[in-house]
Scaffold this motif. Sequence first.
Motif, PDB file in Angstrom:
ATOM      1  N   VAL A   1       0.823  -1.211   0.000  1.00  0.00           N
ATOM      2  CA  VAL A   1       0.000   0.000   0.000  1.00  0.00           C
ATOM      3  C   VAL A   1       0.861   1.268   0.000  1.00  0.00           C
ATOM      4  CG1 VAL A   1      -1.919  -1.133   1.161  1.00  0.00           C
ATOM      5  CG2 VAL A   1      -0.194   0.029   2.535  1.00  0.00           C
ATOM      6  N   GLY A   2       2.100   1.144   0.403  1.00  0.00           N
ATOM      7  CA  GLY A   2       3.014   2.273   0.292  1.00  0.00           C
ATOM      8  C   GLY A   2       2.695   3.415   1.233  1.00  0.00           C
ATOM      9  N   GLY A   3       3.030   4.623   0.778  1.00  0.00           N
ATOM     10  CA  GLY A   3       2.863   5.813   1.593  1.00  0.00           C
ATOM     11  C   GLY A   3       3.840   6.881   1.147  1.00  0.00           C
ATOM     12  N   HIS A   4       3.822   8.012   1.826  1.00  0.00           N
ATOM     13  CA  HIS A   4       4.677   9.137   1.450  1.00  0.00           C
ATOM     14  C   HIS A   4       5.770   9.333   2.492  1.00  0.00           C
ATOM     15  CE1 HIS A   4       2.055  10.425  -1.830  1.00  0.00           C
ATOM     16  NE2 HIS A   4       1.065  10.073  -1.044  1.00  0.00           N
ATOM     17  N   ILE A   5       6.993   9.489   2.033  1.00  0.00           N
ATOM     18  CA  ILE A   5       8.134   9.648   2.917  1.00  0.00           C
ATOM     19  C   ILE A   5       8.668  11.081   2.898  1.00  0.00           C
ATOM     20  CG2 ILE A   5      10.482   8.849   3.415  1.00  0.00           C
ATOM     21  CD1 ILE A   5       9.785   6.246   1.959  1.00  0.00           C
ATOM     22  N   ALA A   6       8.761  11.659   1.712  1.00  0.00           N
ATOM     23  CA  ALA A   6       9.537  12.878   1.518  1.00  0.00           C
ATOM     24  C   ALA A   6       8.924  14.103   2.187  1.00  0.00           C
ATOM     25  CB  ALA A   6       9.725  13.141   0.021  1.00  0.00           C
ATOM     26  N   SER A   7       7.582  14.183   2.256  1.00  0.00           N
ATOM     27  CA  SER A   7       6.962  15.394   2.797  1.00  0.00           C
ATOM     28  C   SER A   7       7.299  15.582   4.267  1.00  0.00           C
ATOM     29  CB  SER A   7       5.445  15.349   2.598  1.00  0.00           C
ATOM     30  OG  SER A   7       5.127  15.444   1.235  1.00  0.00           O
TER      31      SER A   7
ATOM     32  N   ALA B   1       9.633  18.395   6.586  1.00  0.00           N
ATOM     33  CA  ALA B   1       8.963  19.240   7.583  1.00  0.00           C
ATOM     34  C   ALA B   1       9.175  18.784   9.011  1.00  0.00           C
ATOM     35  CB  ALA B   1       7.462  19.277   7.282  1.00  0.00           C
ATOM     36  N   ALA B   2       9.977  17.771   9.243  1.00  0.00           N
ATOM     37  CA  ALA B   2      10.088  17.157  10.573  1.00  0.00           C
ATOM     38  C   ALA B   2      10.399  18.170  11.666  1.00  0.00           C
ATOM     39  CB  ALA B   2      11.141  16.049  10.547  1.00  0.00           C
ATOM     40  N   VAL B   3      11.394  19.040  11.435  1.00  0.00           N
ATOM     41  CA  VAL B   3      11.773  20.011  12.471  1.00  0.00           C
ATOM     42  C   VAL B   3      10.647  21.014  12.698  1.00  0.00           C
ATOM     43  CG1 VAL B   3      13.378  21.879  13.024  1.00  0.00           C
ATOM     44  CG2 VAL B   3      14.249  19.726  12.118  1.00  0.00           C
ATOM     45  N   LEU B   4       9.937  21.374  11.648  1.00  0.00           N
ATOM     46  CA  LEU B   4       8.824  22.306  11.793  1.00  0.00           C
ATOM     47  C   LEU B   4       7.772  21.739  12.747  1.00  0.00           C
ATOM     48  CD1 LEU B   4       8.351  23.376   8.051  1.00  0.00           C
ATOM     49  CD2 LEU B   4       9.707  24.508   9.831  1.00  0.00           C
ATOM     50  N   TYR B   5       7.511  20.451  12.632  1.00  0.00           N
ATOM     51  CA  TYR B   5       6.566  19.814  13.552  1.00  0.00           C
ATOM     52  C   TYR B   5       7.190  19.575  14.923  1.00  0.00           C
ATOM     53  CZ  TYR B   5       3.381  18.887   9.647  1.00  0.00           C
ATOM     54  OH  TYR B   5       2.519  19.023   8.590  1.00  0.00           O
ATOM     55  N   ASP B   6       8.426  19.109  14.954  1.00  0.00           N
ATOM     56  CA  ASP B   6       9.065  18.774  16.227  1.00  0.00           C
ATOM     57  C   ASP B   6       9.085  19.961  17.177  1.00  0.00           C
ATOM     58  OD1 ASP B   6       9.554  16.204  15.356  1.00  0.00           O
ATOM     59  OD2 ASP B   6      11.593  16.636  14.659  1.00  0.00           O
TER      60      ASP B   6
ATOM     61  N   SER C   1       2.075  14.444   5.620  1.00  0.00           N
ATOM     62  CA  SER C   1       3.023  14.291   6.727  1.00  0.00           C
ATOM     63  C   SER C   1       2.516  13.345   7.800  1.00  0.00           C
ATOM     64  CB  SER C   1       3.318  15.660   7.359  1.00  0.00           C
ATOM     65  OG  SER C   1       4.014  16.495   6.463  1.00  0.00           O
ATOM     66  N   SER C   2       1.404  12.677   7.564  1.00  0.00           N
ATOM     67  CA  SER C   2       0.798  11.824   8.591  1.00  0.00           C
ATOM     68  C   SER C   2       1.751  10.769   9.157  1.00  0.00           C
ATOM     69  CB  SER C   2      -0.469  11.155   8.047  1.00  0.00           C
ATOM     70  OG  SER C   2      -0.171  10.302   6.960  1.00  0.00           O
ATOM     71  N   PRO C   3       2.668  10.151   8.361  1.00  0.00           N
ATOM     72  CA  PRO C   3       3.544   9.138   8.970  1.00  0.00           C
ATOM     73  C   PRO C   3       4.354   9.671  10.145  1.00  0.00           C
ATOM     74  CG  PRO C   3       3.626   8.959   6.584  1.00  0.00           C
ATOM     75  CD  PRO C   3       2.842  10.207   6.890  1.00  0.00           C
TER      76      PRO C   3
END
Length: 889
Positions: free
Chosen positions: A103-109, A113-118, A143-145
Motif C-alpha cells: 500500500v506504500g505511503g509518502h516519505i519525503a513530505s 517538515a520534521a523540524v517544523l513539527y518537532d 506528513s501523517s507518517p
Amino acid sequence: MAQQSVFLDEDPQETREWLESIESVLNVEGRPRAHYLIDQLLDFDVAQHGDFYGRVTTPYVNTIPVSRQQPYPGDLAVEKRINAYIRWNALAMVLRAGKHSNVGGHIASYASAAVLYDVGFDHFFRGRTEQFAGDMVYIQGHSSPGIYGRAFLEGRLSEEQLDNFRRETDRDGVSSYPHPRLMPDFWQFPTVSMGLGPITAAYQARFMRYLENRGLKEHQGRKVWAFLGDGEMDQPESLAAISLAGREKLDNIIFVVNCNLQRLDGPVRGNSKVVQEFESLYRAAGWNVIKVIWGSGWDALLDKDKSGLLRRRMMECVDGDYQNYKSQNGAYVREHFFGKYPELLELVSDMTDEQIWKLSRGGHDPEKVYNAYAAAMRHTGGPTVILAKTVKGFGMGEAGEGQNINHQLKKMGDQAVKAFRDRFGLELSDEQLGDMPYLKPAPDSVEANYLKAVRGKLGGHIPARFSDAQSLQIPPLSALETQLKGTGDRAISTTMAFVRILGTLLKDPNIGKLVVPIVPDESRTFGMESLFRQIGIHSHVGQLYTPQDAGQLSYYKESKDGQIMQEGLNESGAISSWIAASTSYSNHGVMTVPFYIFYSMFGFQRVGDLAWAAGDARARGFLLGATSGRTTLMGEGLQHDDGHSHVMSSTIPCCVSYDPTYAYELAVIIQDGMRRMYVENEDIYYYITLLNENYAHPDMPEGVEQGILKGMYRFSAPAKQNKGKHVQLMGCGSILQEVNAAAKLLEADFGVSSEVWSVTSLTELRRDGQEAERWNLLHPEQEPRVSYVESCLQDKEGPVVVATDYMKIFADQIRPFVPKRRFVALGTDGFGQSDTRESLRRFFEVDRHFIAVAALKALADEGSLPREKVAEAIALYGIDPEKKNPAKV
C-alpha cells in the motif's frame, strides 16, 4: 512585483551617509519618525514620476537576525535523539507497509517538515486540559507518517497499528491521511485535499473569535496552526482566505508554509523564488511575515560578507538552482553557488566540501524555527505566516533528497536506509535494518521522561479529537405550529417558510443563542433582512459607519456580538465558516446549530470538495439550497439553474437530502434533523432545497410525519379509482404542483385516476432500498425485507411516473424498488435556459402536460389504454413530437 535590487553599491560612502541619517533619527526620535520620513521620500518620488516604487519583499535572508534570537529553551541533544526516533518510525512504517501489503505511503513530505513539527510539538502546541480548550493544529496530510511516529513514542499507537498503516477496513490500523471519520479520537481536521486546510483553518480562527465575541466561549489565547506546502499554495482555496485573516486581524492564526521548493513532480517556481512571492502576497494582505531561510551555519558567513555579495548571490539564484544544489554535493555547491564570484570562493576557502554540504536551510534548524514560532506567538494585531525553506526528502540522500521523483518514492534501497540511520545517529545494527524495527526510548530513559515532561507542560495530546459536548434541548415540532398549518389563499415560498422557522428557533430559550445563520451575499434575496436588526451581522470591529439604510426598519446592522455570519460573494468561505460551526461541538465543546443558505446552483457544484470534507470532519448542520431546481429561477438561465445539486449531494454518504414542497414538510424535516444531530449525536448533515416560487400551502395531513422523513407519503387519492386506468404520480419540490395539476388533467380529459405522492427524498428512499437489498443478500434463508418504496406501493395499481426539477437520474434512484410495473422518470437534463417558469417546464418536459402524456404512454405500454389516446393527448396539449431533446440543446 517590485523586486529587491541585486546590483552592487556604486557609491558606498553616500549609502553610508543615508543610513547614518536614518540611524540618527531612529536613536533620537524613534522608529515611527523614521518611517514617516521614508514615507515622505516615497511620496515625493510618486509626485515626481506618477507611479509608486516600493519593495514588496525583504532581502532573501532570515527575518529574525542572530542579535534578536532568544536562547533555545529545550535540550537540543535530547530532542535530536527523540526526533530521530520519530523520523525513523515514519520511514519504517511506510517501508514496512510497502513490503508487506504494497500500500506504500509518502516519505519525503514529512522528511522535509520534521523540524517544523518537532519544535511545535515540543514547545508550542498546547493540548486540551480541564482549564484550557487547546490549540488547533491543521496537519498537512502527506506528513501523517511522522505524526503517527510521534504518537507511537507517546504510547498512543501500537506497533500493530503502525503495521496496519493504510489498512483500517478489517483490522486495527491507521488511516493514510488525517481522517476524523476513520480515526474519530485522533484526527481533528481532514486536510489532505490540497487547499482545504488553509481556507478552513482561516475560517476556523474567525469562528473562534465569533464564539468569543458572542460570549459562547471564553477567550483563552488559543491558536490555530496550519501547516501547508508551497506547492499546495497554487490551489485557489489556499490563498482565498488570507485577505479575510488580514482584514479581521486574526492574530489567533499562524500559517507555516513548508517551502521545500518542490511540487509533486518538479519545482514549484523553478524560474523565480516562491518565498519572495509568498512574502509579497501575505504582506499585502496584512499578515506578519517571518522568513526562515538559512540555518545557523550561514550566520558566520553572512557576518563575514561585508560587501553584501553573498546576499546578492542568494538573490540571484532561483529555486530551480537551489533544488539542484541539494540533489548534488558540497563540491558542486562550492563550484556552482560560491564559484560564480572569486570573492565568495575566498569566503569559504577555509571550509571543506563536507562543511559546505552541511550548511542547512532554516526549516531544518530547531533554533531558527523556535525563534520564528516564538515571534509569531508574541505578535498581536494580525495573522502571521512563517515561510520556512527546507529540502524535500531531507535525510533520504541519494534515494530522493531534493529530487523530482521523491513524491512517488515508496521504497528505499539497503544503502539508502543505512545512510539514513547513520545521518540521524540511530543505534541499529546492519542486521536489524532488514526488519526495519520501530524504535522507542526505554520507559525510564532520559528521552522518555523528557517527552513525557514536554507533553505534561503543554497539556493534552495533539492531535486529539473530542466529542463530549452536551446534547441540546431542542424545541418540539409543536413549536413550529405556524408552519404546520396551511396558508389559505396566501401564497408563500418555502424559502419564506424557512426564514419563519429560523426566526422561531432564534427565539427559543434553549437553543436560540446557538443558532448560527450563514449567508454568502443574498440575505435580502432570501427574505432574511428582518433578521439584521433583530440579531445583527457579526463584525469583529462592530459598525464604524452609518448604514445607507439606517432609516429603514430592517437596516444593515453590524455588531461585535452579531449572530449572522455574512460572508459576501464567497461560497467557499461561507461553507468553510459552516464547517467550523458544524464541528464546533468537537473543536470547541459548544454545540452550535448552523444554517447556511445559498443559491443551490452555487452550492455543491462550486464547493463539492469542501462538502465532502465536511462529511469527513463529522459535521452536523443544515445546508439550504435556495432558488433550487432547473426551472424555478425565472430569467436567470445557464449558470443559475440547478438541476443536479441533489445528484451531487447523494454521493456524500452522511448527507441527508430533501426536496420539500410544503412548509409543513420543511418544518418536520428540520425539527427531526435537530433531534438526530443535536440530541442523538448522529454525525450527519442535511441538504434541503428551497424555492423562490410562491403558492398556497395546505395544512399538514394527519399522520404523514414518518412518511415525510422516510422520503414519500401519499399526498392525495381520487374519490374513485378507475379500474385499469389508474396511475401513481410522484413529484417533489416545485414540480409536485405540476403533478397535482396533471392528475386533474388526466381525470378530466381521459378518465384516468391518480394517486399523488409527495416524494420528499428520493435519495433517502434509494438508501433505504439498498439497505433492504443488502440485508436480503446476506440473509438468504430469512423472510426478505421490503423497501419502503415497495411497502408504499405493494397494494397500489398502475404505472409509476416520477417528475422532478432535477436530472432524470435523480428520480431513477428508486427505479429498482418499483418492480413489475412500468416506471417513467421525467427530469430536466441539459443546460439551463432563461424564460418564465411555465416556458421552462414545457421546454424541459416536466410540466403538467408532459406528465399527463407520460402517464398515458405508461398505461398504453402496459396494454391498459389504446396508443391512440397518447397521440390524442399530444395533440390536445399542443406538444411538438419533433421537438428537439432539451438534453442535447
